[in-house]
Design an enzyme around this catalytic site. Structure first.
Site, mmCIF file in Angstrom:
data_model
loop_
_atom_site.group_PDB
_atom_site.id
_atom_site.type_symbol
_atom_site.label_atom_id
_atom_site.label_comp_id
_atom_site.label_asym_id
_atom_site.label_seq_id
_atom_site.Cartn_x
_atom_site.Cartn_y
_atom_site.Cartn_z
ATOM 1 N N GLU A 6 1.696 6.494 -1.292
ATOM 2 C CA GLU A 6 1.278 5.113 -1.063
ATOM 3 C C GLU A 6 -0.213 4.880 -1.264
ATOM 4 O O GLU A 6 -0.619 3.748 -1.537
ATOM 5 C CB GLU A 6 1.663 4.670 0.356
ATOM 6 C CG GLU A 6 3.155 4.565 0.544
ATOM 7 C CD GLU A 6 3.553 4.135 1.944
ATOM 8 O OE1 GLU A 6 2.689 4.082 2.849
ATOM 9 O OE2 GLU A 6 4.748 3.846 2.133
ATOM 10 N N GLU A 38 -3.445 -2.805 -2.229
ATOM 11 C CA GLU A 38 -4.821 -2.410 -1.919
ATOM 12 C C GLU A 38 -4.779 -1.216 -0.976
ATOM 13 O O GLU A 38 -3.878 -1.113 -0.142
ATOM 14 C CB GLU A 38 -5.587 -3.526 -1.193
ATOM 15 C CG GLU A 38 -5.864 -4.767 -1.987
ATOM 16 C CD GLU A 38 -6.608 -5.783 -1.145
ATOM 17 O OE1 GLU A 38 -7.778 -5.527 -0.782
ATOM 18 O OE2 GLU A 38 -5.998 -6.818 -0.840
#
Length: 157
Positions: free
Chosen positions: A68, A121
């Site tokens: 991730e 992000e």
């Protein structure tokens, strides 16, 4: 697949699964915490995910953190076990989960933080910035527990 988190919401759908998952509060040498903005909900969160057959929960969390965020980690301790039935997670495919998350402390060991297919992000965040981020209350609870230096035992709830 879209995801909606509910907490203590009488309009939440009824859960139909419980899936073992984990997350990590990754703290760097200067006290910043690794967070990512989830693509499925748009919320800021701790990195983590679900176990696969053949791995431990700690292995699953370390794998999910790098998938991730791009950051490799070493698991260093246990923050707590989070299984509050008031936290319901609904997915666009019809799966509705009751939360079951084992949250660990971790330290970075390599890699470079970057956006991924699961995170739009990825940032190292100072504690004083947490309140400015759109984050689910259960994520804030895990952060509070992990960073409370007076806490001597893991949270169980």
């Amino acid at each position: 697949m879209a995801r909606t988190d509910y907490y203590d919401d009488p309009n939440a759908p009824t859960p139909n699964t419980i899936v073992p998952g984990g997350s990590a509060v990754v703290v760097d040498d200067i006290g910043r915490v690794l967070l990512h903005r989830r693509r499925d909900s748009g919320l800021w969160a701790l990195p983590g995910g679900v176990m696969a057959v053949g791995e431990t929960i700690a292995e699953a969390v370390a794998r999910e953190v790098i998938e991730e965020t791009g950051v490799a980690v070493e698991i260093t301790g246990l923050v707590g076990i989070y299984s509050d039935p008031r936290h319901v997670i609904a997915y666009s495919d019809g799966e509705v989960r009751q939360q079951f998350n084992i949250c660990f402390r971790a330290r970075p060991t390599g890699g470079d933080s970057h956006a991924t297919s699961e995170a739009s992000e990825v940032r190292w965040v100072h504690r004083d910035e947490f309140d400015t981020l759109d984050m689910h209350p259960t994520q804030r609870l895990r952060l509070t527990h992990a960073l409370d230096e007076t806490r001597s035992v893991p949270y169980v709830g």
